[in-house]
Design an enzyme around this catalytic site. Structure first.
Site, PDB file in Angstrom:
ATOM      1  N   GLU A  60      -0.583  -3.097  -3.614  1.00  0.00           N
ATOM      2  CA  GLU A  60      -1.539  -3.577  -2.392  1.00  0.00           C
ATOM      3  C   GLU A  60      -2.169  -4.769  -2.774  1.00  0.00           C
ATOM      4  OE1 GLU A  60      -1.368  -0.716  -4.052  1.00  0.00           O
ATOM      5  OE2 GLU A  60      -1.093   0.787  -2.559  1.00  0.00           O
ATOM      6  N   HIS A 129      -6.817  11.084  -0.775  1.00  0.00           N
ATOM      7  CA  HIS A 129      -6.536  11.071   0.496  1.00  0.00           C
ATOM      8  C   HIS A 129      -7.753  11.175   1.289  1.00  0.00           C
ATOM      9  CE1 HIS A 129      -2.882  11.666  -1.808  1.00  0.00           C
ATOM     10  NE2 HIS A 129      -2.347  10.837  -0.953  1.00  0.00           N
TER      11      HIS A 129
END
Lengths: 340, 430
Positions: A60, A129
């Protein structure tokens, strides 16, 4: 007009902007050939090629850094971070670089990167998540932070974000990718698919929803509800179940905040309940409380209430005890009414 | 070379085998690297293996990374101890080009000296010199083209001199005065110069290294032949951004030069805390990137390596990783005291000498320069820097101003000033 889910609307936004501007490209983990783990970039690789729907290594920090450099060199990268929970390795690049380039260089350099990240809970996603980290980004000067609650806004806001010359963090509540969600324990007598919802009607071509403008979704006289993302629909269900005359405001953009729309409503109702999935302490709700208090102090008839996730990591087994359900929202609304 | 051998050019602080003195068997013990010297010790670089100048072969630009491993463990050198330019890496510059390079390096040094003294006199809040490292920025900038984008750290001021940034503008940035192009927002030396492709310097280490790769990817995306060049120090190679840069540069064959300036020290921390007992250049090989270790005090070697890497990038062969082996002669910054962590005269013991002296010696040997010309040039640069300083302070100083209007603080956070910032500006009454 066409019936679209939020996924299809987001896909359409990227397709429209890529068709209009060769400098727009999408990049991220699994976004290219495969079309994204949520299918948001489906077909873009086949239509625009591997270099415009760019698969990346799993890094990322590297993805965001590369996008910054690309943006400085004239491209408009639309970065996907697979889950908002995984944005943190890119945090230094976002905060220290992307957000600050224009200011620190006296306006010489800037990078119009849009970062899309699926966020929010209600899907049994557990700790990594389900997170809603928007409050971490609204604290960063130089960023704009957006969260849509329906397909029409999702497409219009994403096109605005991509075309904006400032960096935009674009959070997508994955719980409502395929249809509105009114709460786990709500047997709502309303649409549960986007095709049956008015906001699932989406123009196929180019249009925008302006950044920095809230939407008053439902007018009411007794209490103002400020929320965004999935909680817009949960709040709507709670209002319907409660029979209270509540005014429902979908903020859509958290920063810059549409304080005028908020203040007009709270001055009218005299009460305010703020709802978000994110944890409470130093969450975006705290900023909203402070702003409302400052702008509407002499109009307030009751303390401002916050209904939020608890100050714990997002749990797997206790999802519906964590998630701010309609009963907690109704209780908060009632408390504000009783305080008068 | 056999990989089991110890790489050439290792240095004090490398991993030594531990062994139990009685049994002679290895023992498990936390290893902590040591510095090349500490205060009170005699500096000693005798462990350093310095290959003779001119002995390293120069590969074709399409040579595979694994076929040039010896360059990642060796040291490309052109100038020998007598000032002769030797071997395949000699870039064969004209005397005029070399005099230009020498002038730029001396200009940087004169600038650094003046600015350091001005900080000590309280006229500047902060300054960072690049003494001993002048060749690295100057030679590479001269080998690149103006359309190439530079992603520097805070110690490549030489890039600006080659691209002819007015010294006045650099001084005004350091003074944060009314003529500062960064409007008083940045610390001294964190320059930015869009007009000539010098990227805005960040205080956050290594962030620009991976951004440069993205810039280069965009250049290739658009089909342009501009390349990017990025710098990082030895200490900052430990940051994840360097790993990202290497991986993305390799994956997408980005036209970029990735430079590691190994000046042996990261503030007080020796390079051995980041080098893992081998060369930094060796790190590029695992990413399948051709990697070269270069004598960073050898102007001609630095120029040649940059020229070679730029050619590779423009030909579509992708990135090159270059370790520039040098020594940070002075303190880390004006806020640092190197006598607190290394031997007082370690810089004098550095075996690769001084970049200015070495190029000067070469030019004199060629009959293209003289001690008299050198002294005259040093004096001329010193005087011009002094004159420019006098002009710079007429535009203001940090403590006394004038500065940009305070209201400009609220500008450029976003392209347009949003309502909440307009409100804050109003509250402030500016």
């Amino acid at each position: 007009m066409a019936k679209m889910t939020m996924i299809q609307a987001l896909n359409s936004a990227m397709d429209c902007t890529m068709a209009r501007d060769p400098n727009v490209m999408v990049m991220g983990e699994d976004v290219g050939y495969f079309g994204g783990v949520f299918r948001c970039t489906e077909g873009l690789y086949q239509k625009y090629g591997a270099h415009r729907a760019l698969d990346t290594p799993i890094a990322e920090g590297g993805i965001i850094a590369a996008a910054i450099g690309m943006g400085v060199n004239g491209l408009r990268p639309v970065v996907e971070i697979q889950f908002a929970d995984y944005i943190y390795p890119g945090f230094d690049q976002i905060v220290s670089e992307l957000a600050r380039l224009r200011h620190r260089s006296g306006g010489e350099f800037w990078s119009p990167v849009t970062i899309r990240a699926p966020c929010g809970g209600g899907i049994r996603g557990g700790q990594t998540h389900s997170q809603s980290p928007e409050g971490i980004f609204t604290h960063v000067c130089g960023l704009k932070t957006v969260m849509p609650s329906n397909p029409y806004d999702a497409k219009g806001l994403l096109i605005s974000a991509i075309e904006d010359d400032d960096p935009v963090i674009f959070f997508e509540p994955k719980r409502i990718y395929n249809g509105p969600f009114y709460g786990h324990d709500v047997q709502a007598n309303v649409a549960t698919t986007w095709s049956a919802h008015p906001a699932g009607e989406v123009p196929e071509g180019h249009y925008t929803v302006p950044l920095g403008k809230a939407a008053v979704l439902k007018e009411g006289s007794d209490v103002t509800i400020l929320t965004y993302g999935t909680m817009v629909h949960v709040a709507e269900a709670a209002i319907n179940l409660s029979g209270i005359s509540a005014e429902l405001i979908d903020l859509r953009t958290l920063l810059p905040l549409d304080i005028d729309t908020i203040a007009d409503s709270v001055k009218k109702t005299g009460r305010c309940v703020i709802i978000h999935e994110a944890t409470r302490t130093s969450g975006f709700g705290a900023e909203l409380v402070a702003e409302v208090q400052e702008e509407c102090f002499w109009h307030l008839k009751a303390p401002i209430e916050r209904v939020t996730g608890w100050d714990t990591p997002y749990p797997h087994a206790y999802e519906w005890e964590y998630f701010p359900e309609h009963d907690r929202i109704i209780e908060a609304m009632k408390r504000t009414l009783e305080a008068d | 070379m056999a990989l089991s051998q110890k790489p050439a050019g290792h240095f004090a602080g490398d991993v030594e085998d531990h062994a139990d003195t009685q049994s002679g068997l290895p023992v498990n013990k936390l290893y902590v690297p040591e510095a090349s010297s500490r205060p009170g010790q005699n500096p000693d670089f005798s462990d350093l293996e310095i290959p003779p100048a001119g002995t390293t072969p120069k590969p074709q630009t399409d040579t595979h990374a694994l076929d040039m491993q010896s360059l990642a463990y060796g040291l490309v050198r052109v100038l020998d101890d007598e000032g002769n330019a030797l071997g395949e890496w000699n870039p064969n510059l004209s005397a005029e080009q070399m005099r230009q390079g020498l002038r730029h390096m001396m200009h940087v040094r004169a600038y650094d000296d003046r600015m350091f003294r001005m900080q000590r006199q309280g006229k500047l809040s902060f300054y960072m010199k690049c003494t001993g490292e002048e060749a690295i920025a100057v030679a590479q900038a001269m080998a690149l083209e103006k359309g190439d984008m530079l992603f520097p750290t805070y110690r490549q001021q030489g890039l600006l001199f080659v691209r002819e940034r007015p010294v006045l503008d650099m001084m005004c940035q350091c003074l944060s005065n009314s003529k500062d192009n960064l409007k008083g927002r940045q610390l001294p030396v964190l320059y930015s110069w869009k007009e000539n492709n010098f990227f805005t310097i960040s205080g956050n280490l290594a962030t620009q290294f991976s951004q440069a790769v993205g810039w280069a990817m965009a250049s290739a995306y658009k089909g342009e032949d501009h390349i990017a060049s990025a710098w990082v120090g030895d200490g900052s190679t430990a940051e994840a951004d360097v790993y990202h840069a290497l991986l993305f540069a390799s994956t997408y064959r980005a036209p970029v030069i990735l430079n590691v300036v190994n000046n042996q020290w990261a503030i007080s921390t020796p390079q051995s805390f980041a080098s893992a007992g081998t060369t930094f250049a060796a790190r590029g090989l695992g990413f399948n990137i051709p990697s070269i270790r270069v004598d960073g005090n050898d102007f001609l070697a630095v120029y040649a390596a940059a020229e070679w890497a730029a050619k590779r990038a423009r030909e579509g062969h992708g990135a090159t990783f270059i370790e520039l082996f040098t020594y940070r002669s002075e303190g880390h910054s004006t806020s640092d005291n190197p006598e607190g962590y290394r031997a007082k005269n370690e810089a004098q013991a550095w075996p690769l000498g001084d970049p200015v002296e070495r190029l000067k010696q070469h030019l004199i040997r060629l009959g293209e320069w003289s001690e008299e010309q050198h002294e005259a040039l040093a004096e001329e640069l010193k005087q011009s820097i002094l004159q420019t300083w006098k002009e710079a302070i007429t535009y203001g100083t940090l403590e006394e101003g004038p500065h940009w209007p305070v209201s400009t603080m609220f500008e450029d956070v976003y392209k347009e000033i949003p309502a909440h910032l307009r409100k804050q500006r109003q509250k402030m009454g500016v």
